[in-house]
Scaffold this motif. Structure first.
Motif, PDB file in Angstrom:
ATOM      1  N   SER A 150      95.125  61.683   0.901  1.00 25.91           N
ATOM      2  CA  SER A 150      95.333  61.884   2.336  1.00 25.91           C
ATOM      3  C   SER A 150      95.664  60.579   3.052  1.00 25.91           C
ATOM      4  O   SER A 150      96.174  60.590   4.175  1.00 25.91           O
ATOM      5  CB  SER A 150      94.098  62.531   2.970  1.00 25.91           C
ATOM      6  OG  SER A 150      92.971  61.666   2.892  1.00 25.91           O
ATOM      7  N   LEU A 151      95.374  59.442   2.396  1.00 28.55           N
ATOM      8  CA  LEU A 151      95.658  58.125   2.981  1.00 28.55           C
ATOM      9  C   LEU A 151      96.978  57.540   2.476  1.00 28.55           C
ATOM     10  O   LEU A 151      97.265  56.370   2.701  1.00 28.55           O
ATOM     11  CB  LEU A 151      94.520  57.147   2.648  1.00 28.55           C
ATOM     12  CG  LEU A 151      93.131  57.514   3.196  1.00 28.55           C
ATOM     13  CD1 LEU A 151      92.094  56.533   2.677  1.00 28.55           C
ATOM     14  CD2 LEU A 151      93.135  57.540   4.717  1.00 28.55           C
ATOM     15  N   MET A 152      97.789  58.368   1.809  1.00 26.45           N
ATOM     16  CA  MET A 152      99.017  57.882   1.179  1.00 26.45           C
ATOM     17  C   MET A 152      99.932  57.162   2.175  1.00 26.45           C
ATOM     18  O   MET A 152     100.405  56.047   1.912  1.00 26.45           O
ATOM     19  CB  MET A 152      99.779  59.033   0.520  1.00 26.45           C
ATOM     20  CG  MET A 152     101.092  58.600  -0.132  1.00 26.45           C
ATOM     21  SD  MET A 152     102.073  59.982  -0.759  1.00 26.45           S
ATOM     22  CE  MET A 152     101.061  60.533  -2.121  1.00 26.45           C
ATOM     23  N   GLY A 156     100.792  53.166   2.012  1.00 25.57           N
ATOM     24  CA  GLY A 156     102.161  52.751   1.694  1.00 25.57           C
ATOM     25  C   GLY A 156     102.319  52.401   0.217  1.00 25.57           C
ATOM     26  O   GLY A 156     101.914  53.165  -0.663  1.00 25.57           O
ATOM     27  N   ASP A 157     102.876  51.236  -0.068  1.00 27.58           N
ATOM     28  CA  ASP A 157     103.115  50.816  -1.456  1.00 27.58           C
ATOM     29  C   ASP A 157     101.820  50.563  -2.224  1.00 27.58           C
ATOM     30  O   ASP A 157     101.829  50.497  -3.454  1.00 27.58           O
ATOM     31  CB  ASP A 157     103.969  49.539  -1.484  1.00 27.58           C
ATOM     32  CG  ASP A 157     105.384  49.782  -0.988  1.00 27.58           C
ATOM     33  OD1 ASP A 157     105.823  50.952  -1.012  1.00 27.58           O
ATOM     34  OD2 ASP A 157     106.045  48.810  -0.568  1.00 27.58           O
ATOM     35  N   ALA A 158     100.716  50.416  -1.505  1.00 34.78           N
ATOM     36  CA  ALA A 158      99.426  50.166  -2.169  1.00 34.78           C
ATOM     37  C   ALA A 158      98.792  51.452  -2.681  1.00 34.78           C
ATOM     38  O   ALA A 158      97.774  51.402  -3.376  1.00 34.78           O
ATOM     39  CB  ALA A 158      98.465  49.479  -1.196  1.00 34.78           C
ATOM     40  N   TYR A 159      99.401  52.608  -2.367  1.00 37.83           N
ATOM     41  CA  TYR A 159      98.799  53.889  -2.761  1.00 37.83           C
ATOM     42  C   TYR A 159      98.595  53.988  -4.267  1.00 37.83           C
ATOM     43  O   TYR A 159      97.503  54.348  -4.729  1.00 37.83           O
ATOM     44  CB  TYR A 159      99.665  55.059  -2.273  1.00 37.83           C
ATOM     45  CG  TYR A 159      99.277  56.384  -2.883  1.00 37.83           C
ATOM     46  CD1 TYR A 159      98.121  57.049  -2.480  1.00 37.83           C
ATOM     47  CD2 TYR A 159     100.054  56.966  -3.891  1.00 37.83           C
ATOM     48  CE1 TYR A 159      97.756  58.265  -3.046  1.00 37.83           C
ATOM     49  CE2 TYR A 159      99.701  58.182  -4.462  1.00 37.83           C
ATOM     50  CZ  TYR A 159      98.553  58.820  -4.043  1.00 37.83           C
ATOM     51  OH  TYR A 159      98.201  60.018  -4.610  1.00 37.83           O
ATOM     52  N   GLY A 160      99.627  53.669  -5.051  1.00 34.89           N
ATOM     53  CA  GLY A 160      99.524  53.763  -6.506  1.00 34.89           C
ATOM     54  C   GLY A 160      98.410  52.907  -7.079  1.00 34.89           C
ATOM     55  O   GLY A 160      97.554  53.407  -7.817  1.00 34.89           O
ATOM     56  N   PRO A 161      98.376  51.602  -6.757  1.00 36.62           N
ATOM     57  CA  PRO A 161      97.285  50.755  -7.253  1.00 36.62           C
ATOM     58  C   PRO A 161      95.910  51.211  -6.787  1.00 36.62           C
ATOM     59  O   PRO A 161      94.939  51.144  -7.542  1.00 36.62           O
ATOM     60  CB  PRO A 161      97.633  49.374  -6.675  1.00 36.62           C
ATOM     61  CG  PRO A 161      99.113  49.393  -6.516  1.00 36.62           C
ATOM     62  CD  PRO A 161      99.439  50.791  -6.119  1.00 36.62           C
ATOM     63  N   VAL A 162      95.801  51.678  -5.533  1.00 38.30           N
ATOM     64  CA  VAL A 162      94.503  52.151  -5.026  1.00 38.30           C
ATOM     65  C   VAL A 162      94.058  53.395  -5.787  1.00 38.30           C
ATOM     66  O   VAL A 162      92.886  53.528  -6.150  1.00 38.30           O
ATOM     67  CB  VAL A 162      94.587  52.441  -3.510  1.00 38.30           C
ATOM     68  CG1 VAL A 162      93.334  53.187  -3.035  1.00 38.30           C
ATOM     69  CG2 VAL A 162      94.746  51.145  -2.731  1.00 38.30           C
TER      70      VAL A 162
END
Length: 210
Positions: A150-152, A156-162
């Motif tokens: 839900s915080l995608m 932003g670009d940090a979504y994948g690493p998070v």
């Protein structure tokens, strides 16, 4: 007449429904319907909350109880072990996501196998309801994954690493011997309310992706 193997009664209906929801979620993750996959994960989590209560109301033999323990964990491995990884891999590729996936699923497998052994020993010795778990239950993925998803847009670009970091931490929590209280009625209601809030957040976040 050849009879099918297994034990069939209404105590396993919710467990099988949870597996069906997870299977649908894996399909949606594979065809880039990630929002639907996350909602299927949450549906599996809700069904997992009620399957134990349903089983507790069903008169079962010792073998049926043992079968229920095994089938519940096998379904949980698909719903809360494999599906969260499929959701991650629907938008992320590379060596590190593959290693993260392997670690997370392995931790979920170890956690569930340990629970099966511990629960059978506990039921042989005690008749009372379990008060706590050792290690974070794998069903916690049904709340953790939607929260990150839900915080995608915010991430932003940090979504994948998070997302990958969340899976790594969650996997480690599965096999760490911490005591986690089993939620009672109030705790279950709180989890349901939180789940409803996350469902709304996932729908709002994924409106343009449905």
């Amino acid at each position: 007449m050849i009879k099918p193997i297994g034990y069939y009664n209404y105590s396993v209906i919710a467990t099988y429904a949870s597996l069906a929801a997870a299977s649908a979620g894996i399909y949606f993750a594979c065809v880039s319907g990630t929002s639907w996959a996350v909602l299927c994960l949450m549906a599996s989590g809700l069904l997992d909350m009620v399957d134990g209560r349903i089983a507790g109301r069903c008169r079962r033999s010792r073998d049926e109880k043992r079968f229920g323990i095994q089938i519940d964990s096998l379904c949980d491995l698909v719903a809360f072990g494999v599906l969260p990884v499929c959701i991650m891999l629907s938008g992320t590729q590379g060596v590190f996501p593959a290693l993260c996936s392997s670690f997370y699923i392995l931790c979920a497998l170890v956690r569930l196998a340990y629970f099966n052994v511990d629960e059978e020993k506990r039921q042989d010795a005690l008749a009372e309801r379990r008060q706590y778990y050792f290690g974070m239950p794998v069903t916690s993925a049904a709340l953790a994954v939607p929260l990150v998803y839900s915080l995608m847009q915010l991430l932003g670009d940090a979504y994948g690493p998070v997302y990958m970091a969340m899976l790594m931490l969650l996997g480690a929590a599965f096999i760490t011997g911490i005591k986690v209280p089993k939620p009672g009625l109030r705790g279950s209601v709180l989890l349901i309310v939180l789940g409803i809030a996350e469902t709304a957040a996932v729908i709002i976040s994924g409106l343009h992706r449905f």
